[in-house]
Design a protein around this motif. Structure first.
Motif, PDB file in Angstrom:
ATOM      1  N   ALA A  80       0.839  -0.976  -0.035  1.00  0.00           N
ATOM      2  CA  ALA A  80       0.174   0.017   0.046  1.00  0.00           C
ATOM      3  C   ALA A  80       0.838   1.313  -0.005  1.00  0.00           C
ATOM      4  O   ALA A  80       0.644   2.446  -0.703  1.00  0.00           O
ATOM      5  CB  ALA A  80      -0.866   0.030   1.326  1.00  0.00           C
ATOM      6  N   ALA A  81       1.903   1.222   0.840  1.00  0.00           N
ATOM      7  CA  ALA A  81       2.898   2.444   0.910  1.00  0.00           C
ATOM      8  C   ALA A  81       3.552   2.755  -0.568  1.00  0.00           C
ATOM      9  O   ALA A  81       3.678   3.886  -0.870  1.00  0.00           O
ATOM     10  CB  ALA A  81       3.762   2.280   1.857  1.00  0.00           C
ATOM     11  N   THR A  82       4.086   1.616  -0.989  1.00  0.00           N
ATOM     12  CA  THR A  82       4.630   1.583  -2.454  1.00  0.00           C
ATOM     13  C   THR A  82       3.756   2.073  -3.498  1.00  0.00           C
ATOM     14  O   THR A  82       4.096   3.186  -4.260  1.00  0.00           O
ATOM     15  CB  THR A  82       5.325   0.226  -2.603  1.00  0.00           C
ATOM     16  OG1 THR A  82       5.977  -0.253  -1.694  1.00  0.00           O
ATOM     17  CG2 THR A  82       6.104   0.399  -3.947  1.00  0.00           C
ATOM     18  N   THR A  83       2.276   1.547  -3.608  1.00  0.00           N
ATOM     19  CA  THR A  83       1.687   2.408  -4.193  1.00  0.00           C
ATOM     20  C   THR A  83       1.018   3.690  -4.292  1.00  0.00           C
ATOM     21  O   THR A  83       1.302   4.185  -5.361  1.00  0.00           O
ATOM     22  CB  THR A  83       0.182   1.150  -4.308  1.00  0.00           C
ATOM     23  OG1 THR A  83       0.628  -0.047  -4.448  1.00  0.00           O
ATOM     24  CG2 THR A  83      -0.976   1.714  -5.364  1.00  0.00           C
ATOM     25  N   VAL A  84       0.701   3.949  -3.000  1.00  0.00           N
ATOM     26  CA  VAL A  84       0.420   5.406  -2.593  1.00  0.00           C
ATOM     27  C   VAL A  84       1.627   6.485  -2.990  1.00  0.00           C
ATOM     28  O   VAL A  84       1.444   7.368  -3.825  1.00  0.00           O
ATOM     29  CB  VAL A  84      -0.107   5.467  -1.356  1.00  0.00           C
ATOM     30  CG1 VAL A  84      -0.480   6.867  -0.976  1.00  0.00           C
ATOM     31  CG2 VAL A  84      -1.389   4.808  -1.213  1.00  0.00           C
ATOM     32  N   SER A 120       8.024   5.574 -11.795  1.00  0.00           N
ATOM     33  CA  SER A 120       7.246   5.519 -10.726  1.00  0.00           C
ATOM     34  C   SER A 120       5.840   5.017 -11.071  1.00  0.00           C
ATOM     35  O   SER A 120       5.183   4.092 -10.417  1.00  0.00           O
ATOM     36  CB  SER A 120       7.122   7.039 -10.252  1.00  0.00           C
ATOM     37  OG  SER A 120       6.337   7.225  -9.149  1.00  0.00           O
ATOM     38  N   GLN A 121       5.075   5.222 -12.530  1.00  0.00           N
ATOM     39  CA  GLN A 121       4.064   5.018 -12.615  1.00  0.00           C
ATOM     40  C   GLN A 121       4.086   3.246 -12.967  1.00  0.00           C
ATOM     41  O   GLN A 121       3.264   2.814 -12.329  1.00  0.00           O
ATOM     42  CB  GLN A 121       3.600   5.559 -13.962  1.00  0.00           C
ATOM     43  CG  GLN A 121       2.382   5.116 -14.365  1.00  0.00           C
ATOM     44  CD  GLN A 121       2.126   3.971 -15.292  1.00  0.00           C
ATOM     45  OE1 GLN A 121       3.092   3.683 -16.205  1.00  0.00           O
ATOM     46  NE2 GLN A 121       1.073   3.152 -15.114  1.00  0.00           N
ATOM     47  N   ARG A 122       5.084   2.724 -13.476  1.00  0.00           N
ATOM     48  CA  ARG A 122       5.339   1.353 -13.539  1.00  0.00           C
ATOM     49  C   ARG A 122       5.461   0.726 -12.028  1.00  0.00           C
ATOM     50  O   ARG A 122       4.671  -0.397 -11.918  1.00  0.00           O
ATOM     51  CB  ARG A 122       6.603   0.843 -14.445  1.00  0.00           C
ATOM     52  CG  ARG A 122       6.409   1.308 -15.891  1.00  0.00           C
ATOM     53  CD  ARG A 122       7.369   0.791 -16.609  1.00  0.00           C
ATOM     54  NE  ARG A 122       8.681   0.804 -16.358  1.00  0.00           N
ATOM     55  CZ  ARG A 122       9.636   1.892 -16.723  1.00  0.00           C
ATOM     56  NH1 ARG A 122       8.908   2.586 -17.831  1.00  0.00           N
ATOM     57  NH2 ARG A 122      10.719   2.040 -16.343  1.00  0.00           N
ATOM     58  N   ILE A 123       5.965   1.250 -11.151  1.00  0.00           N
ATOM     59  CA  ILE A 123       6.130   0.803  -9.997  1.00  0.00           C
ATOM     60  C   ILE A 123       4.853   0.848  -9.255  1.00  0.00           C
ATOM     61  O   ILE A 123       4.317  -0.095  -8.676  1.00  0.00           O
ATOM     62  CB  ILE A 123       7.143   1.559  -9.278  1.00  0.00           C
ATOM     63  CG1 ILE A 123       8.656   1.157  -9.608  1.00  0.00           C
ATOM     64  CG2 ILE A 123       7.074   1.035  -7.762  1.00  0.00           C
ATOM     65  CD1 ILE A 123       9.655   2.229  -9.021  1.00  0.00           C
ATOM     66  N   VAL A 129      -1.031  -4.257  -7.723  1.00  0.00           N
ATOM     67  CA  VAL A 129      -1.560  -5.658  -7.878  1.00  0.00           C
ATOM     68  C   VAL A 129      -1.033  -6.612  -6.819  1.00  0.00           C
ATOM     69  O   VAL A 129      -1.787  -7.334  -6.398  1.00  0.00           O
ATOM     70  CB  VAL A 129      -0.870  -6.234  -9.355  1.00  0.00           C
ATOM     71  CG1 VAL A 129      -0.956  -7.752  -9.464  1.00  0.00           C
ATOM     72  CG2 VAL A 129      -1.410  -5.638 -10.421  1.00  0.00           C
ATOM     73  N   VAL A 130       0.310  -6.117  -6.425  1.00  0.00           N
ATOM     74  CA  VAL A 130       0.590  -7.042  -5.002  1.00  0.00           C
ATOM     75  C   VAL A 130      -0.293  -6.593  -3.899  1.00  0.00           C
ATOM     76  O   VAL A 130      -0.481  -7.485  -3.496  1.00  0.00           O
ATOM     77  CB  VAL A 130       2.144  -6.432  -4.846  1.00  0.00           C
ATOM     78  CG1 VAL A 130       2.669  -7.273  -3.431  1.00  0.00           C
ATOM     79  CG2 VAL A 130       2.942  -7.113  -5.915  1.00  0.00           C
ATOM     80  N   ALA A 244      10.313   5.602  -0.095  1.00  0.00           N
ATOM     81  CA  ALA A 244      11.023   4.500  -0.695  1.00  0.00           C
ATOM     82  C   ALA A 244      10.901   4.568  -2.512  1.00  0.00           C
ATOM     83  O   ALA A 244      11.922   4.075  -3.100  1.00  0.00           O
ATOM     84  CB  ALA A 244      10.023   3.397  -0.263  1.00  0.00           C
ATOM     85  N   ILE A 245       9.974   5.204  -2.854  1.00  0.00           N
ATOM     86  CA  ILE A 245       9.923   5.474  -4.343  1.00  0.00           C
ATOM     87  C   ILE A 245      10.968   6.576  -4.765  1.00  0.00           C
ATOM     88  O   ILE A 245      11.655   6.408  -5.826  1.00  0.00           O
ATOM     89  CB  ILE A 245       8.513   5.933  -4.736  1.00  0.00           C
ATOM     90  CG1 ILE A 245       7.674   4.900  -4.447  1.00  0.00           C
ATOM     91  CG2 ILE A 245       8.416   6.141  -6.381  1.00  0.00           C
ATOM     92  CD1 ILE A 245       7.801   3.717  -5.045  1.00  0.00           C
TER      93      ILE A 245
END
Length: 714
Positions: A80-84, A120-123, A129-130, A244-245
């Motif tokens: 969630a943190a990575t996505t946001v 960043s968009q690909r991440i 999905v994860v 992280a990003i």
């Protein structure tokens, strides 16, 4: 298209890029993997120390569930943190690729503009999905944990279906899963800053069901616990995810590093404040006092607080030391500190998941042996009805609204000081007006009206009328949009900051539609009918998120309507003053009719709530509803009268300005318009002293008669 050269010689360190040990993809992913490992180690150690995974005597689900659920919880938090974080960088931090940019590739010696944005968009797409898959696994393990049975068996699937369809916890988990899946789909489709912004908003909404499933410290503090947990999750995902990003896209930032770091630092300050305030609120609710710090849960709270404080100190050092040095090409110290923060952040998230898996000192048990009113509302009920001072001396804080109001006040004062510092004038009365409007919102959402609004329909109508009719007047007169546009810096690199997002919203088609005068008036009328004569009123009383929606919706509806009438901010074209007065009088008539309908009604609204409270001071719920109708009728006229006076004053001033403008024009051109008008009338009168059939027996000459007729228009 602008390109930045990249030195690919072995061991080279670019002046606009990170050091070698973080410049390669392998180096960056090693750092992120190490952060995840630190989180897992912190989680396992904390759970082992607190005994959260100890087998239960009855209905033990097995070690796979007891140890697997916390690990999956950590994966959910990290995903969630990575996505946001990735979506936020795409939305408001990084410049996107130009419209004519070629598809993303991996050129050897050049880096295209927007490469970090694309990465960043690909991440975000992959992490979304994860996040979704991990939530699905979490749902299954959660059912096994609460039911006390191992995974598997012929009836396990049927049991899961019942859990998802009939049990509140299951429904919340399923709702979160559906919303997260939508976030993942939107993250895959993100193609610009606007769609990334929508994805961020949807991701924040997806965190709401998760916040509703955490420790609630019993029903007595449920709303505060839910609000504080959502704020905590939002702050953590924005703060740690963005950090992280930044590491993940370090090799693609190039000369965007300095502005990206500065923008992220400003965002991180707000996110850190959310984490700190909500963390204190959560701890206060669940510890139950200072004695709770001596428990295993309390020791975890202290460890997490110490690590969070260390991260705050690192952020402060960034703003003072490392970010200013980026302009000199000195990036090594910045990246070393960022890597240290990322590793420590992994440990913080591990401790946070361990906390959510550990029973707090104050048990999460439903209320028992309490009066009906306390059992229904979830908080202790006063032993007497509201008196004059009770409206202002009693409080029932809504943490989410209070933090929003305080943040808005800080921002307004910051903008005002910024304008004064650069010599721009801004009326102090407008700042005062904004502050009064915000304080009114805080009062009705956390003061006496909030406490008694869940007990008395009449008190609820106090909340409603202040939100719809009174607070918007002060907000509109404060001209917040104009203040923001003048105070916020503009960006020139293609990214969207707060100023660009605000202007895009103000000039959007949706804003234009809802700000249309007729739509704004119909919105207020229709919203009241829809809210009070459908189950929405009962939902707002029983569901905290619907209650928050009510506050936001009615405040915005009132703001849109008042802005049409007396607004200062830019927006859609406002109608003439006669139509504005007509809309105002029509709205006044509706409020009177609505109040009269409540006073004459014989059916109790939200009867399962107001009719079942059994208040200790004895209240006739229907009589109180009639009292609320009388208040709606009487109070609604006061703001409407103020608006009518303001409209009349503005109309007179507008006429005066128009007259002065015409006088100045006449002085400049010798009253050419009047001369042309007289000449036109003279030409029409003909050489014989009048048009055929015209009576000029009064002795006036054609020119004099024409001038006489032209005087009123002049």
């Amino acid at each position: 298209m602008t390109r930045t050269a990249v030195d690919t010689r072995p061991g080279a360190v670019r002046a606009d890029g990170p050091p070698r040990w973080i410049a390669t993809p392998v180096g960056r992913w090693r750092i992120l993997a190490a952060s995840a490992v630190v989180g897992v180690v912190a989680l396992v150690v904390a759970i082992a120390l607190t005994g959260a995974a100890t087998p239960t005597l009855l209905a033990d689900p097995g070690p796979l569930v007891r140890w697997g659920l916390p690990v999956v919880d950590l994966v959910v938090e990290l995903a969630a943190a990575t996505t946001v974080g990735a979506l936020v960088l795409c939305a408001v931090i990084l410049p996107p690729p130009p419209p004519d940019a070629p598809p993303s590739g991996r050129p050897a010696r050049v880096r295209p503009v927007g490469a970090a944005w694309r990465l960043s968009q690909r991440i975000a797409a992959a992490a979304g999905v994860v996040w979704t898959l991990a939530l699905a696994v979490q749902l299954v393990l959660t059912y096994a944990r609460v039911s006390g049975r191992p995974i598997g068996g012929p009836t396990f699937g049927e049991e899961i279906s019942v859990f998802l369809g009939q049990i509140e916890l299951g429904r919340l988990l399923l709702t979160g899963l559906v919303l997260t899946a939508l976030v993942a789909l939107l993250a895959v489709a993100v193609g610009g800053t606007l769609s990334a912004t929508f994805a961020v908003v949807l991701a924040m909404v997806a965190l709401a069901p998760v916040a509703s499933t955490g420790h609630a410290s019993g029903a007595a503090n449920h709303e505060v616990a839910v609000s504080s947990l959502w704020l905590h999750l939002a702050g953590v995902t924005l703060w740690i995810g963005g950090l992280a990003i930044l590491v993940a896209v370090a090799g693609a930032l190039g000369r965007d590093l300095r502005p990206a770091a500065a923008r992220y630092s400003s965002l991180a300050i707000w996110a850190y404040a959310l984490v700190a305030v909500s963390g204190v609120a959560n701890a206060a609710i669940r510890l139950g006092g200072l004695d709770g710090l001596a428990t295993p849960y309390g020791r975890l709270v202290l460890a997490k607080a110490a690590a969070t404080l260390a991260l705050g100190v690192a952020g402060w050092w960034h703003r003072r030391r490392t970010i200013p040095r980026l302009t000199q090409g000195r990036t090594a110290a910045f990246w070393r500190l960022v890597v240290g923060e990322v590793l420590l952040a992994g440990g913080v998230m591990g401790l946070a998941v361990a906390l959510s898996s550990t029973a707090p000192p104050v048990p999460d048990t439903p209320l028992v042996d309490v009066p009906p009113a306390e059992w229904i509302t979830g908080y202790p009920v006063p032993d007497h009805g509201p008196s004059g001072l009770d409206w202002f001396t009693t409080w029932r804080p809504d943490l989410l609204v209070l933090i929003g109001v305080v943040s808005a006040l800080v921002v307004v004062l910051t903008w005002y000081r910024r304008l004064r510092a650069r010599g721009d004038h801004w009326p102090v009365l407008r700042v005062v007006s904004l502050a009064v409007g915000l304080l009114l919102i805080a009062w009705v959402s956390s003061g006496g009206p909030a406490l008694y609004g869940h007990l008395l329909f009449s008190a609820h109508m106090v909340q409603h009328m202040v939100l719809v009719m009174l607070a918007p007047i002060f907000l509109v007169l404060g001209a917040p949009v104009t203040l923001a546009v003048r105070a916020l810096p503009a960006r020139d690199d293609g990214s969207r900051g707060p100023r660009e997002l605000l202007l895009g919203l103000v000039h959007s088609r949706w804003a234009g539609f809802f700000a249309n005068p007729v739509v704004a008036a119909v919105n207020i009328v229709g919203s009241m009918i829809l809210f009070y004569y459908t189950p929405l009123l009962l939902l707002a009383l029983t569901n905290h998120w619907v209650h928050l929606w009510m506050i936001v919706h009615f405040t915005l509806a009132g703001y849109m309507f008042v802005n049409v009438l007396i607004g200062i901010d830019p927006g859609p074209r406002r109608p003439g003053y006669p139509l504005r007065l007509l809309l105002l009088f029509a709205t006044m008539a509706f409020h009177a009719f609505f109040g009269l309908a409540l006073m004459e009604g014989t059916q109790l609204l939200a009867a399962p709530w107001y009719g079942a409270l059994g208040l200790p001071w004895g209240v006739d719920a229907l009589a109180d509803q009639k009292l609320g109708g009388g208040f709606t009728w009487g109070f609604g006229e006061v703001p409407s009268l103020l608006l009518a006076i303001a409209l009349g004053t503005a109309w007179i001033r507008d006429d005066d300005r128009t007259a002065r403008r015409l006088d100045r024009k006449a002085d400049r051109d010798g009253d050419a318009d009047l001369a042309a008008y007289n000449a036109m009338l003279a030409a029409r009168s003909g050489p014989g002293g009048g048009a055929p059939g015209e009576d000029v027996s009064d002795g006036a000459t054609p020119d004099a008669s024409a001038a006489h007729r032209a005087t009123p228009d002049a």
